[in-house]
Design a protein around this motif. Structure first.
Motif, short mmCIF file in Angstrom:
data_model
loop_
_atom_site.label_atom_id
_atom_site.label_comp_id
_atom_site.label_asym_id
_atom_site.label_seq_id
_atom_site.Cartn_x
_atom_site.Cartn_y
_atom_site.Cartn_z
N UNK A 121 25.95 40.04 53.82
CA UNK A 121 26.69 38.82 54.08
C UNK A 121 27.35 38.41 52.78
N UNK A 122 28.64 38.32 52.77
CA UNK A 122 29.38 38.16 51.51
C UNK A 122 30.38 37.03 51.60
N UNK A 123 30.36 36.19 50.57
CA UNK A 123 31.40 35.17 50.44
C UNK A 123 32.03 35.33 49.07
N UNK A 124 33.35 35.35 49.04
CA UNK A 124 34.08 35.46 47.79
C UNK A 124 34.69 34.10 47.45
N UNK A 125 34.41 33.63 46.25
CA UNK A 125 35.00 32.38 45.76
C UNK A 125 35.92 32.68 44.59
N UNK A 126 37.20 32.42 44.75
CA UNK A 126 38.17 32.59 43.67
C UNK A 126 38.32 31.26 42.93
N UNK A 174 37.79 35.40 39.31
CA UNK A 174 39.00 34.67 38.94
C UNK A 174 40.02 34.78 40.07
N UNK A 175 40.87 33.79 40.17
CA UNK A 175 41.88 33.76 41.22
C UNK A 175 42.83 34.96 41.10
N UNK A 176 43.19 35.55 42.24
CA UNK A 176 44.17 36.62 42.25
C UNK A 176 43.61 38.00 42.50
N UNK A 177 42.39 38.10 43.00
CA UNK A 177 41.76 39.40 43.21
C UNK A 177 42.60 40.31 44.10
N UNK A 178 43.31 39.74 45.06
CA UNK A 178 44.12 40.54 46.00
C UNK A 178 45.61 40.45 45.74
N UNK A 179 46.01 39.84 44.64
CA UNK A 179 47.43 39.64 44.35
C UNK A 179 48.03 40.94 43.83
N UNK A 180 48.98 41.56 44.57
CA UNK A 180 49.57 42.81 44.10
C UNK A 180 50.37 42.67 42.81
N UNK A 181 50.73 41.44 42.47
CA UNK A 181 51.45 41.21 41.22
C UNK A 181 50.51 41.15 40.02
N UNK A 182 49.20 41.19 40.27
CA UNK A 182 48.22 41.14 39.18
C UNK A 182 47.30 42.36 39.22
#
Length: 368
Positions: A38-43, A9-17
């Motif tokens: 090899x890693x790709x992250x899709x939010x 889900x969107x916001x994995x790195x958001x300090x407010x979440x």
């Protein structure tokens, strides 16, 4: 060399979440990358698990664009609510669901449970973040137990908290939301006007504004406003500072699949007073003599919590004993390397057919 696409889900790195799920996802993302995947992250934007059709369409487009045979690790917050999308791609893709919390236990909604069962049945493998969650899945749904693995959260090494002689600095970490039970803690604290204590609540305040308003009003009505503070979300150095100033962690939750804040406290030698719900007893690991570095209480019982806090504040021998136990278990806590290794074993087993090759340590980030 292996390759995996991590859908969150969107916001994995958001300090407010800040949340246990986001923290876990960040740690395994970084761990897989460090291990050479090899890693790709899709939010994927959307109010998961109750996302709208537009969010569903974004997710379906994302999966449709994945190459045949690709291994996808999908956060259960997304996967559990979209069985029809997973079913469309299950024959073409290797789908692994990372389930932080069985939604079927939370909603109590039969349609939601049917959706989660169908979604998990479409996955090639399921990884839960506690043994308790794995057991609950097998109770809820007729799933193949050989497809369900456990990768418990790790914890980062941290300096010991000094702790005060009086033990009066109380800390409660978690989003201010009803399932976290902060109202139960306020009710317990209201029974302790004769004792010296301060309680700091640390966590996001935007999940349930009405509940937060209730907590603030309740603290004022109970005469606690000058001894209770609501610090809002904290992460990194700020969160570490909150732990450093704490004497004991209080976790009055109505539901927890594990309780990462427990091991975060134990990593600092801080005892825990918690409701014995879900995976909490699993996280509050006992010492070698089977004594726990804290107190486990009946859930939704403010009177029991008040009595436990009175004992903590009034009995120096109890404080010394629990602190000693917290320090004893501290070296036994597992790090995030073990969590990542367990998850990687599952991904590696799923991805053996049709080798996917990537450059070492490659990562890209897309937001949908």
């Amino acid at each position: 060399m292996r390759e995996v696409q991590f859908v969150v889900a969107e916001g994995i790195d958001d300090p407010a979440r800040p949340s246990g799920g986001n923290s876990y996802n960040r740690r395994v993302r970084d761990g897989l990358l460090a291990a050479g995947w090899g890693l790709r992250v899709d939010e994927v934007a959307g109010a998961w698990p109750a996302a709208d059709p537009a969010a569903h369409a974004r997710l379906n487009s994302l999966l449709s664009a994945a190459p045949d045979g690709a291994t996808l690790l999908i956060d259960g917050l997304i996967a559990s609510s979209v069985p029809e999308i997973l079913a469309t791609h299950t024959r073409r893709l290797r789908l692994v669901v990372l389930l932080h919390m069985p939604l079927g236990l939370i909603t109590g909604n039969e349609d939601g449970r049917r959706a989660e069962e169908a979604a998990l049945s479409a996955a090639a493998a399921i990884v839960t973040t506690s043994g308790w969650s794995r057991d609950r899945l097998l109770e809820l749904y007729p799933l193949d137990p050989t497809r369900i693995s456990v990768a418990r959260p790790g914890v980062e090494a941290a300096p010991l908290a000094a702790g005060s002689e009086s033990g009066q600095e109380l800390l409660c970490v978690g989003a201010l939301a009803e399932h976290k039970g902060q109202d139960l803690l306020l009710a317990a604290l209201a029974e302790l006007p004769d004792l010296s204590w301060r309680c700091r609540f640390v966590g996001p305040t935007d999940r349930d504004p009405a509940y937060v308003a209730h907590l603030i009003a309740r603290s004022a009505e109970s005469g606690l406003a000058d001894r209770v503070s609501f610090a809002g979300p904290r992460s990194g150095a700020e969160l570490a500072g909150s732990y450093a100033e704490a004497d004991v962690l209080i976790l009055p939750s109505r539901f927890e699949s594990y309780g990462m804040v427990i091991t975060e406290a134990l990593a600092r030698g801080i005892p825990v007073i918690a409701a014995a719900v879900g995976g909490v007893p699993e996280a509050l690991m006992p010492a070698r003599d089977e004594r726990r570095p804290g107190l486990l209480l009946p859930p939704e019982d403010p009177a029991a919590l008040a009595e436990a806090l009175r004992r903590w504040l009034s009995e120096p021998p109890l404080r010394r004993s629990l602190r000693a136990l917290a320090r004893e278990v501290r070296p036994e806590l597992s790090g995030w390397e073990e969590t990542t290794a367990r998850l990687a074993l599952v991904l590696d087993g799923i991805g053996r057919q049709g080798e996917l090759v990537s450059a070492p340590g490659r990562i890209s980030l897309r937001r949908g």
